[in-house]
Design an enzyme around this catalytic site. Structure first.
Site, PDB file in Angstrom:
ATOM      1  N   SER A 141      -5.049   5.085  11.220  1.00 30.86           N
ATOM      2  CA  SER A 141      -5.570   5.794  10.051  1.00 30.86           C
ATOM      3  C   SER A 141      -7.090   5.725  10.091  1.00 30.86           C
ATOM      4  O   SER A 141      -7.658   4.786  10.675  1.00 30.86           O
ATOM      5  CB  SER A 141      -5.063   5.119   8.764  1.00 30.86           C
ATOM      6  OG  SER A 141      -5.761   5.621   7.635  1.00 30.86           O
ATOM      7  N   TYR A 154      -3.255  -2.694   4.035  1.00 31.54           N
ATOM      8  CA  TYR A 154      -3.064  -1.446   4.783  1.00 31.54           C
ATOM      9  C   TYR A 154      -4.151  -1.282   5.838  1.00 31.54           C
ATOM     10  O   TYR A 154      -3.859  -0.994   7.020  1.00 31.54           O
ATOM     11  CB  TYR A 154      -3.068  -0.265   3.809  1.00 31.54           C
ATOM     12  CG  TYR A 154      -2.787   1.073   4.452  1.00 31.54           C
ATOM     13  CD1 TYR A 154      -1.477   1.511   4.644  1.00 31.54           C
ATOM     14  CD2 TYR A 154      -3.821   1.902   4.874  1.00 31.54           C
ATOM     15  CE1 TYR A 154      -1.216   2.748   5.237  1.00 31.54           C
ATOM     16  CE2 TYR A 154      -3.577   3.128   5.464  1.00 31.54           C
ATOM     17  CZ  TYR A 154      -2.273   3.547   5.640  1.00 31.54           C
ATOM     18  OH  TYR A 154      -2.018   4.770   6.224  1.00 31.54           O
TER      19      TYR A 154
HETATM   20  P1  NAD Z   1       5.535   8.980   4.218  1.00 34.19           P
HETATM   21  O1  NAD Z   1       5.535   7.893   3.197  1.00 34.19           O
HETATM   22  O2  NAD Z   1       5.608  10.397   3.757  1.00 34.19           O
HETATM   23  O3  NAD Z   1       6.708   8.731   5.274  1.00 34.19           O
HETATM   24  C1  NAD Z   1       6.896   7.481   5.833  1.00 34.19           C
HETATM   25  C2  NAD Z   1       8.275   7.413   6.416  1.00 34.19           C
HETATM   26  O4  NAD Z   1       8.458   6.060   6.910  1.00 34.19           O
HETATM   27  C3  NAD Z   1       9.379   7.659   5.386  1.00 34.19           C
HETATM   28  O5  NAD Z   1      10.372   8.513   5.918  1.00 34.19           O
HETATM   29  C4  NAD Z   1       9.915   6.254   5.101  1.00 34.19           C
HETATM   30  O6  NAD Z   1      11.292   6.264   4.707  1.00 34.19           O
HETATM   31  C5  NAD Z   1       9.707   5.583   6.441  1.00 34.19           C
HETATM   32  N1  NAD Z   1       9.681   4.113   6.339  1.00 34.19           N
HETATM   33  C6  NAD Z   1       8.997   3.359   5.457  1.00 34.19           C
HETATM   34  N2  NAD Z   1       9.268   2.048   5.647  1.00 34.19           N
HETATM   35  C7  NAD Z   1      10.136   1.989   6.690  1.00 34.19           C
HETATM   36  C8  NAD Z   1      10.804   0.930   7.361  1.00 34.19           C
HETATM   37  N3  NAD Z   1      10.629  -0.361   6.997  1.00 34.19           N
HETATM   38  N4  NAD Z   1      11.623   1.227   8.389  1.00 34.19           N
HETATM   39  C9  NAD Z   1      11.811   2.519   8.769  1.00 34.19           C
HETATM   40  N5  NAD Z   1      11.235   3.563   8.155  1.00 34.19           N
HETATM   41  C10 NAD Z   1      10.399   3.308   7.135  1.00 34.19           C
HETATM   42  O7  NAD Z   1       4.207   8.715   5.094  1.00 34.19           O
HETATM   43  P2  NAD Z   1       3.281   9.760   5.864  1.00 34.19           P
HETATM   44  O8  NAD Z   1       2.187  10.180   4.959  1.00 34.19           O
HETATM   45  O9  NAD Z   1       4.115  10.784   6.527  1.00 34.19           O
HETATM   46  O10 NAD Z   1       2.615   8.786   6.945  1.00 34.19           O
HETATM   47  C11 NAD Z   1       3.203   8.548   8.207  1.00 34.19           C
HETATM   48  C12 NAD Z   1       2.292   7.580   8.972  1.00 34.19           C
HETATM   49  O11 NAD Z   1       0.982   8.115   9.057  1.00 34.19           O
HETATM   50  C13 NAD Z   1       2.147   6.218   8.306  1.00 34.19           C
HETATM   51  O12 NAD Z   1       2.038   5.209   9.296  1.00 34.19           O
HETATM   52  C14 NAD Z   1       0.847   6.352   7.554  1.00 34.19           C
HETATM   53  O13 NAD Z   1       0.221   5.107   7.334  1.00 34.19           O
HETATM   54  C15 NAD Z   1       0.056   7.210   8.506  1.00 34.19           C
HETATM   55  N6  NAD Z   1      -1.024   7.953   7.849  1.00 34.19           N
HETATM   56  C16 NAD Z   1      -0.762   8.935   6.939  1.00 34.19           C
HETATM   57  C17 NAD Z   1      -1.824   9.620   6.355  1.00 34.19           C
HETATM   58  C18 NAD Z   1      -1.596  10.750   5.374  1.00 34.19           C
HETATM   59  O14 NAD Z   1      -2.592  11.248   4.809  1.00 34.19           O
HETATM   60  N7  NAD Z   1      -0.378  11.191   5.116  1.00 34.19           N
HETATM   61  C19 NAD Z   1      -3.146   9.292   6.679  1.00 34.19           C
HETATM   62  C20 NAD Z   1      -3.367   8.277   7.609  1.00 34.19           C
HETATM   63  C21 NAD Z   1      -2.301   7.619   8.189  1.00 34.19           C
END
Ligand code: NAD
Length: 248
Positions: A141, A154
């Protein structure tokens, strides 16, 4: 391009992971969705089936080592190997450092960071026996490099993923396994049409990101033609971390 490839995507049931799963499905890969969310995982599995994609949903809690071992074993039993791992599952924690409990700290570390190591370890044991090795991509991130208040756990996990990426790239290189990470900025996984003009305008790109922006980078990193690229982090944030933030 990915017709003979087996890809495992953690946290693949929604958000960025779902976008990545759809991109690999369209590219002809065999897609394994590993997610803790049974209903959303099954739903996406049905959608992939309707697209004619070879797919498998395996309910997995990536914070549990035994679930990870079982995930990789079930994948091999079903598809014969693993070529690509996308470490995408993650959870967010917004709590003052004065109040953050060890239990909550450990939950974030295990879900976001330890999972990346143990999924990579188990997948690499399979990949090293492939003629062409394999490829691992993890979601860090921009919060690995800059912060809002109350995001210590985080941010720590995302900084850890960047370091773990070059360490693993060094160790797994001899087995022809590339290891890279992506640092997304604001990727809207909900109501994109509901975003405000200012949400888009504050980005150098003039728009907020979408899961497809991240999926494109996954396809690039995991294409065997690009196996000179390893150990690196790619920031995909519409230029947000390149803006000077002086307040006057
Ligand atoms: P989200 O919350 O929409 O989806 C996360 C998914 O991970 C969900 O399907 C959830 O059920 C699953 N999950 C959570 N805990 C789990 C576990 N213990 N075991 C298995 N599955 C699990 O998140 P997102 O926004 O799609 O983000 C995805 C990745 O990208 C994450 O690592 C997040 O930190 C990173 N990220 C996202 C953003 C953003 O703006 N969306 C920015 C930077 C980084």
């Amino acid at each position: 391009m990915f017709h003979d490839s087996v890809v495992v995507i953690t946290g693949g049931a929604q958000g960025i992971g779902r976008g990545v799963a759809l991109a690999y499905a369209k590219s002809g890969a065999k897609v394994v969705i590993a997610d803790i969310d049974l209903a959303k995982g099954k739903q996406l599995e049905s959608e992939l089936q309707a697209m004619g994609c070879s797919r498998l949903f395996i309910q997995t809690d990536v914070s549990k080592e035994q679930d990870i071992v079982s995930l990789m074993q079930q994948t091999v039993n079903h598809f014969g190997t693993i070529n690509i791992l996308i470490n995408n599952a993650g959870t967010f924690q917004y709590t003052s450092p004065y109040d953050l409990s060890m239990e909550d700290w450990n939950h974030v570390i295990q879900t976001n960071l330890s999972s990346v190591f143990f999924c990579s370890r188990e997948a690499a044991k399979i990949m090293r026996d492939n003629e062409n090795g394999g490829s691992i991509v993890s979601m860090a991130s921009t919060r690995a490099f800059m912060s809002e208040p109350f995001t210590e756990a985080y941010a720590t996990t995302k900084g850890g993923i960047v370091a773990l990426t070059h360490a693993l790239a060094r160790s797994l290189g001899p087995d022809r396994i590339t290891v890279n990470c992506i640092s997304p900025g604001w990727i809207e996984t909900g109501d994109y049409e509901g975003l405000l003009t200012i949400d888009h305008a504050q980005h150098l790109s003039g728009r907020v990101g979408k899961p497809a922006d991240i999926a494109q980078a996954c396809l690039y990193f995991t294409n065997p033609d690009n196996n000179f690229v390893t150990g690196t982090n790619l920031t995909i944030d519409g230029g947000m971390t390149k803006k000077m933030m002086y307040e006057d």
